[in-house]
Design an enzyme around this catalytic site. Sequence first.
Site, PDB file in Angstrom:
ATOM      1  N   GLY A   1      -5.368  -4.182   5.465  1.00 20.01           N
ATOM      2  CA  GLY A   1      -4.654  -5.239   4.747  1.00 20.01           C
ATOM      3  C   GLY A   1      -5.346  -6.577   4.783  1.00 20.01           C
ATOM      4  O   GLY A   1      -5.474  -7.256   3.757  1.00 20.01           O
ATOM      5  N   ARG A   2      -5.840  -6.998   5.946  1.00 14.66           N
ATOM      6  CA  ARG A   2      -6.464  -8.319   6.056  1.00 14.66           C
ATOM      7  C   ARG A   2      -7.876  -8.341   5.495  1.00 14.66           C
ATOM      8  O   ARG A   2      -8.512  -9.395   5.502  1.00 14.66           O
ATOM      9  CB  ARG A   2      -6.415  -8.789   7.503  1.00 14.66           C
TER      10      ARG A   2
ATOM     11  N   LYS B   1       0.817  -1.203   0.000  1.00 16.59           N
ATOM     12  CA  LYS B   1       0.000   0.000   0.000  1.00 16.59           C
ATOM     13  C   LYS B   1       0.862   1.269   0.000  1.00 16.59           C
ATOM     14  O   LYS B   1       0.613   2.209  -0.744  1.00 16.59           O
ATOM     15  CB  LYS B   1      -0.916  -0.032   1.221  1.00 16.59           C
TER      16      LYS B   1
ATOM     17  N   GLU C   1       9.850  -6.207   3.891  1.00 11.85           N
ATOM     18  CA  GLU C   1       9.987  -7.535   3.282  1.00 11.85           C
ATOM     19  C   GLU C   1       9.613  -7.508   1.806  1.00 11.85           C
ATOM     20  O   GLU C   1      10.292  -8.108   0.963  1.00 11.85           O
ATOM     21  CB  GLU C   1       9.104  -8.553   4.025  1.00 11.85           C
TER      22      GLU C   1
ATOM     23  N   LYS D   1       8.737  -4.272  14.023  1.00 14.46           N
ATOM     24  CA  LYS D   1       9.263  -3.601  12.824  1.00 14.46           C
ATOM     25  C   LYS D   1      10.302  -2.556  13.207  1.00 14.46           C
ATOM     26  O   LYS D   1      11.378  -2.454  12.593  1.00 14.46           O
ATOM     27  CB  LYS D   1       8.121  -2.927  12.047  1.00 14.46           C
TER      28      LYS D   1
ATOM     29  N   HIS E   1      -4.378 -37.154  10.887  1.00 13.35           N
ATOM     30  CA  HIS E   1      -3.154 -37.915  11.108  1.00 13.35           C
ATOM     31  C   HIS E   1      -2.048 -37.049  11.690  1.00 13.35           C
ATOM     32  O   HIS E   1      -0.876 -37.421  11.647  1.00 13.35           O
ATOM     33  CB  HIS E   1      -2.699 -38.552   9.789  1.00 13.35           C
TER      34      HIS E   1
ATOM     35  N   GLU F   1      -5.046 -11.006  14.452  1.00  9.02           N
ATOM     36  CA  GLU F   1      -4.567  -9.630  14.301  1.00  9.02           C
ATOM     37  C   GLU F   1      -5.688  -8.640  14.594  1.00  9.02           C
ATOM     38  O   GLU F   1      -5.437  -7.538  15.092  1.00  9.02           O
ATOM     39  CB  GLU F   1      -4.015  -9.410  12.890  1.00  9.02           C
TER      40      GLU F   1
END
Length: 541
Positions: A253-254, A196, A202, A508, A370, A339
């Site tokens: 963002g999410r 954004k 990253e 951060k 499993h 979050e």
Amino acid sequence: MQHPRCDQSPAWALLQAQYQSSGAAFDLRQAFAEEGSRFERWSFEAPELFVDLSKNRIDAPTLALLLQLARDCGLESQREALFKGEPINHTEGRAVLHTALRAPAGGAPYSDEVQGSLERMLAFAESVRADAGITDVVHIGIGGSDLGPAMVVQALQPYTDAHRRLHFVSNVDGHDLAPVLQGLDARRTLFVIASKTFTTQETLANAEAAKAWFLAQGGTDIARHFVATSSNTAAAQAFGIHTSFGFWDWVGGRYSLWSVIGLPIAIAIGAAAFRELLAGAHAMDRHFAETPQERNVPVLLGLLDLWYRNFHGFTSRSVAPYHQGLRRLPAYLQQLEMESNGKGVDREGQVLPYGTSPVVWGEAGTNGQHAYFQMLHQGTDVIPVEFIAVKTPQHGAHVQGELAERLRDQHQKLLANCLAQSQALMQGKTVEQALHEKAPTASAALGRLTVARHRSFPGNRPSTTIVLEQLTPRSLGALIALYEHRVFVSGALWGINSFDQWGVELGKALCSSLLPRLASGDTQGLDGSTAGLLTKLRSGG
């Protein structure tokens, strides 16, 4: 407008009394025995899906108190503020309008801007789909900019263009990017950089590495092979990108896969299918906005979450989608819920006296059976489970003949496993029942009673089952929106801001200060552990 927290409602004390009198001892097996229509009473329809709540530790008196709690906390007015675009993200002074991103033209705030942005993004996606020269699309983002698009593209694989491969890179660890680039042709690859602000550490590190690879491979036209979904067009242009799709500060963002962040989804499935994804989400929006609370599925799930977290003390919830296409859904939901609601203070900054977000985790069935289902059945913690079943499979047009028949048979086995696990969690197995069974692998040195104790299950472990007819763009959109609104409900009742994420910021900031220290070796002012680890990890140290 101020709304009381859940513990400030008179219904809170009544729920505590309800839990002590009957909730703590609630037995699902007894409930089914006494209520012949329990399945019908506790099953609900919502757009594109069916939800069975009957295997949960809840009854009519408890639900009545939970609904009263929701009224006391002003859930309806908080929901109205969400849809109107009021600044309910008060710590950042922002509206929260992911619902506007999937509303039809004229149907929500900022409609003209939303529709214009959508049209431009979809037109570009269609141009990429029509470009035979582009065989691979590499999407570089992190967090919500990655989890949503990656999850949706996987889930809708039968709808994707078989002649174009989508790759997703998020981790700053080079072991994520390097294998993706291996074997790609720079001249036939499009990179989508999703950030954004175009400052995410990253994402920019991976973007710069991808750019260096592109140039080293003989690529020359960065403007053709790199595109950005970012509002910082100046930074994107400085990088060499001429095509950018921006969005607004009220898109978290999410919650952003519905926006231009969904560009890789649109490239994968096409404009028409992307609109179906939006339509499914919008249908769930209308259900959440208009359906009475006693039949409102996101409301009911949010109330159940509060009942389990704050009264039963269940700190975890497992999500088990019985569809391989939904294998990344648990990871997506981790961010969406943890979050959003992993907060320790209320909207006024006061420390909360009760728990908020549970730990959300899971794996696709039958793989999870499993791996961790042993703990779900016989472990010391009670962990509610959410099963997601898809009635009709879609294996693709290339699956025909005997293979198609075999895969249809396998899907029946998949569904049987899903039903069996929820049934086993509820019913359990007594020692007496185990005594009458032959244990195929039991040691002969152990007595029958000892073996029976090992093979008994407590049962009475709650679960919810969500059923989709098919996994389509529309049904997936509805499913994701269901979870979004459920998170909103529990956050509203807990009195927290579900739409900021300050807990992400400290790490951060500290990373930015530690990065140059890894090069210089300077440990002055660091705590002993961090200083020691930095020296141990330092290149050449």
